[in-house]
Write an enzyme that holds these catalytic residues in place. Structure first.
Site, PDB file in Angstrom:
ATOM      1  N   CYS A   3       0.848  -1.187   0.000  1.00 51.00           N
ATOM      2  CA  CYS A   3       0.000   0.000   0.000  1.00 51.00           C
ATOM      3  C   CYS A   3       0.884   1.238   0.000  1.00 51.00           C
ATOM      4  CB  CYS A   3      -0.911   0.006   1.223  1.00 51.00           C
ATOM      5  SG  CYS A   3      -1.895   1.523   1.375  1.00 51.00           S
ATOM      6  N   CYS A  86      -7.599   3.241  -2.159  1.00 48.80           N
ATOM      7  CA  CYS A  86      -7.451   2.271  -1.060  1.00 48.80           C
ATOM      8  C   CYS A  86      -7.743   0.851  -1.531  1.00 48.80           C
ATOM      9  CB  CYS A  86      -8.387   2.637   0.079  1.00 48.80           C
ATOM     10  SG  CYS A  86      -8.379   1.433   1.432  1.00 48.80           S
ATOM     11  N   GLN A 210     -22.968  -6.147   6.885  1.00 50.92           N
ATOM     12  CA  GLN A 210     -21.608  -6.618   7.097  1.00 50.92           C
ATOM     13  C   GLN A 210     -20.669  -6.058   6.033  1.00 50.92           C
ATOM     14  OE1 GLN A 210     -20.691  -8.179   9.676  1.00 50.92           O
ATOM     15  NE2 GLN A 210     -22.386  -9.370  10.501  1.00 50.92           N
ATOM     16  N   GLU A 260     -34.980  -5.780  15.704  1.00 51.20           N
ATOM     17  CA  GLU A 260     -33.929  -4.805  15.411  1.00 51.20           C
ATOM     18  C   GLU A 260     -34.428  -3.410  15.770  1.00 51.20           C
ATOM     19  OE1 GLU A 260     -31.021  -2.427  14.305  1.00 51.20           O
ATOM     20  OE2 GLU A 260     -30.711  -4.601  14.246  1.00 51.20           O
ATOM     21  N   ASN A 305     -26.451 -11.239  17.231  1.00 53.35           N
ATOM     22  CA  ASN A 305     -25.326 -10.636  16.515  1.00 53.35           C
ATOM     23  C   ASN A 305     -25.225  -9.174  16.960  1.00 53.35           C
ATOM     24  OD1 ASN A 305     -23.258 -10.221  14.643  1.00 53.35           O
ATOM     25  ND2 ASN A 305     -24.691  -9.654  13.027  1.00 53.35           N
ATOM     26  N   CYS A 332     -18.391  -9.634  16.786  1.00 57.52           N
ATOM     27  CA  CYS A 332     -17.267  -8.939  16.168  1.00 57.52           C
ATOM     28  C   CYS A 332     -16.230  -8.538  17.209  1.00 57.52           C
ATOM     29  CB  CYS A 332     -17.753  -7.709  15.396  1.00 57.52           C
ATOM     30  SG  CYS A 332     -18.566  -6.470  16.427  1.00 57.52           S
TER      31      CYS A 332
END
Length: 373
Positions: A3, A86, A210, A260, A305, A332
Site C-alpha cells: 500500500c 485504497c 456486514q 432490530e 449478533n 465482532c
C-alpha cells in the site's frame, strides 16, 4: 498487501499490513481460542478472506477544495488526505472514486473545512452490491446543496451507470459522527439489493450491513448449517439488521422472529421476507433485550449478533435464567463475547469458528454454537 499510502505514512489504519496474511489469520484464531479458554470447544478451521478488495462500503471524508477535492481521511490538522485508491475497497468502489471526485467539482460541492467549520460536503459514502450496483450517499451540512445534486444526477449516472441509489444525508452539527438522522432519497430506488446465498437483502441507506460480502455469506451459511442440524421449530434473531440470519434460517414449519432497533432495517427485512413468500418469518422493530424479557417462553434457538459491546449483563442474565436450548452467538469482539459467556455458565460452547471479516486489521468475527448444559 502493498500500500503506497501506508508506505508514505499517510494512512496507518491497516495495523497488520506488514504481517503476512496467513499469520494474521492464525493469530486471530489463536487469540479467539485463548479468550474463550475452553479445551472442550470444537473449533472449525478459520475462514480466510481475500486480503484486499473486500470492503463493500467506503466512508470517505471529503477535504481539499471544490477544484481539487480529496476523498479519504483528515490529517492531524484537519486537512484532507486522498485515499481514493485504497486497496481494501472492492474494485468497483475503487473504479468509481475518480468519477465521484469529478462530480464534486462539477456540482460545486464545497468540501467541509473542519478547522474553519465552513463548507457543505462532509462525507461520500459508497456501497457496492454483489451485482456491481452502487449506493451513493452525500453527507451534507445543510439542504443548500441538494438542488444542485439533483440537477446533476444525469451527469452522475452517465459517469457511473452502475449507480442505483443516491441520497443526501443531513448532518448540520459539528461533531465526530459520519452521518445524521435525516436522509433525502434523490433517486427512484431507495434500496440496494445485496444477494447472499440466493437471498435478496434490501439495504436501505441507514441500515447496517456486514462489511465483507463474501465472509458475510459464509457467516450466514454457517449459522444455517448449525440450525439445520439442531432442527429448531422456533427461532429468534436478535439484533437482526436487514434480516440476514433470520432469512437464511427460514424453513418450512419453522417460526422465525427478527428484532432490530432500526425501523429502516426492519422495513428492508420485511420486504425481503415478502419477496420470498415467507409466511412464517416476521420482523419487529424494538430493543432486543426488552423483546426477549417480555416475550414469554423462549424459542428453541436464539441468534444474537450484537454490536461490539456484546449483549450485556441484562440479556445474558435473562438467557441464564430462562433461555433457549441453543444460542448461536456471532460476535465482532471476542473480548465482549467472553464476558457475556462468563455470565451464562449454564451454557457450554459446543462449536466455534473465526471468520476474517476485516483482513489487515485486528478485527474479526467469531461465531459460536451454545448449548444449555
Amino acid at each position: 498487501m502493498q500500500c503506497s499510502y501506508y508506505d508514505a505514512g499517510l494512512c496507518r489504519s491497516c495495523t497488520l499490513l506488514e504481517q503476512p496474511y496467513p499469520d494474521q489469520l492464525a493469530d486471530k484464531d489463536a487469540r479467539s481460542r485463548s479468550l474463550l479458554d475452553d479445551p472442550t470447544i470444537a473449533w472449525l478451521p478459520p475462514v480466510a478472506s481475500a486480503p484486499s478488495g473486500y470492503r463493500n462500503k467506503a466512508k470517505m471524508v471529503v477535504g481539499g477544495t471544490v477544484d481539487a477535492p480529496t476523498l479519504g481521511i483528515l490529517d492531524g490538522r484537519g486537512r484532507g488526505v486522498d485515499l481514493r485508491g485504497c486497496a481494501l475497497c472492492t474494485p468497483g468502489i475503487q473504479a468509481a472514486m475518480p468519477a465521484l471526485a469529478a462530480f464534486v467539482t462539477l456540482a460545486g460541492l464545497a468540501p467541509y473545512d473542519v478547522p474553519a467549520r465552513s463548507g457543505e460536503l462532509k462525507y461520500v459514502l459508497v456501497t457496492e452490491a454483489p451485482n456491481g450496483e452502487l449506493m451513493l450517499r452525500f453527507v451534507l451540512r445543510s439542504e443548500a446543496s441538494i438542488p444542485v445534486i439533483r440537477a446533476n444526477l444525469d451527469a452522475l449516472h452517465r459517469a457511473l451507470p452502475r449507480v442505483a441509489v443516491v441520497t443526501a444525508n443531513l448532518l448540520p452539527e459539528h461533531k465526530a459522527v459520519v452521518e445524521g438522522d435525516r436522509e433525502v432519497v434523490l433517486t427512484t430506488r431507495d434500496t440496494l439489493t445485496m444477494t447472499l446465498g440466493g437471498i435478496d437483502l434490501h439495504l436501505r441507506p441507514q441500515s447496517f450491513f456486514q462489511t465483507n460480502t463474501d465472509i458475510a455469506e459464509r457467516l450466514y451459511a454457517q449459522a444455517r448449517e448449525w440450525a439445520d442440524e439442531i432442527g429448531p421449530r422456533s427461532v429468534w434473531d436478535l439484533y437482526c439488521g436487514v434480516g440476514g440470519f433470520a432469512l437464511h434460517l427460514a424453513a418450512p414449519g419453522r417460526s422465525v422472529i427478527g428484532v432490530e432497533a432500526s425501523v429502516e432495517a426492519i422495513e428492508s427485512a420485511r420486504r425481503s421476507a415478502g419477496d420470498l413468500g415467507l409466511t412464517e418469518v416476521r420482523f419487529e422493530s424494538g430493543d432486543a433485550t426488552r423483546f426477549a424479557m417480555s416475550a414469554g417462553d423462549a424459542p428453541d434457538l436464539v441468534v444474537v449478533n450484537p454490536p461490539r459491546r456484546g449483549i450485556g449483563a441484562e440479556l445474558a442474565g435473562h438467557f441464564e435464567r430462562s433461555g433457549p436450548r441453543h444460542i448461536v452467538y456471532s460476535s465482532c469482539n471476542p473480548v465482549s463475547l467472553a464476558k457475556d459467556l462468563a455470565m451464562m455458565p449454564s451454557y457450554a460452547v459446543r462449536r466455534a469458528r473465526v471468520l476474517d471479516m476485516f483482513p489487515q486489521t485486528l478485527h474479526l468475527e467469531v461465531i459460536t454454537l451454545l448449548e444449555r448444559r
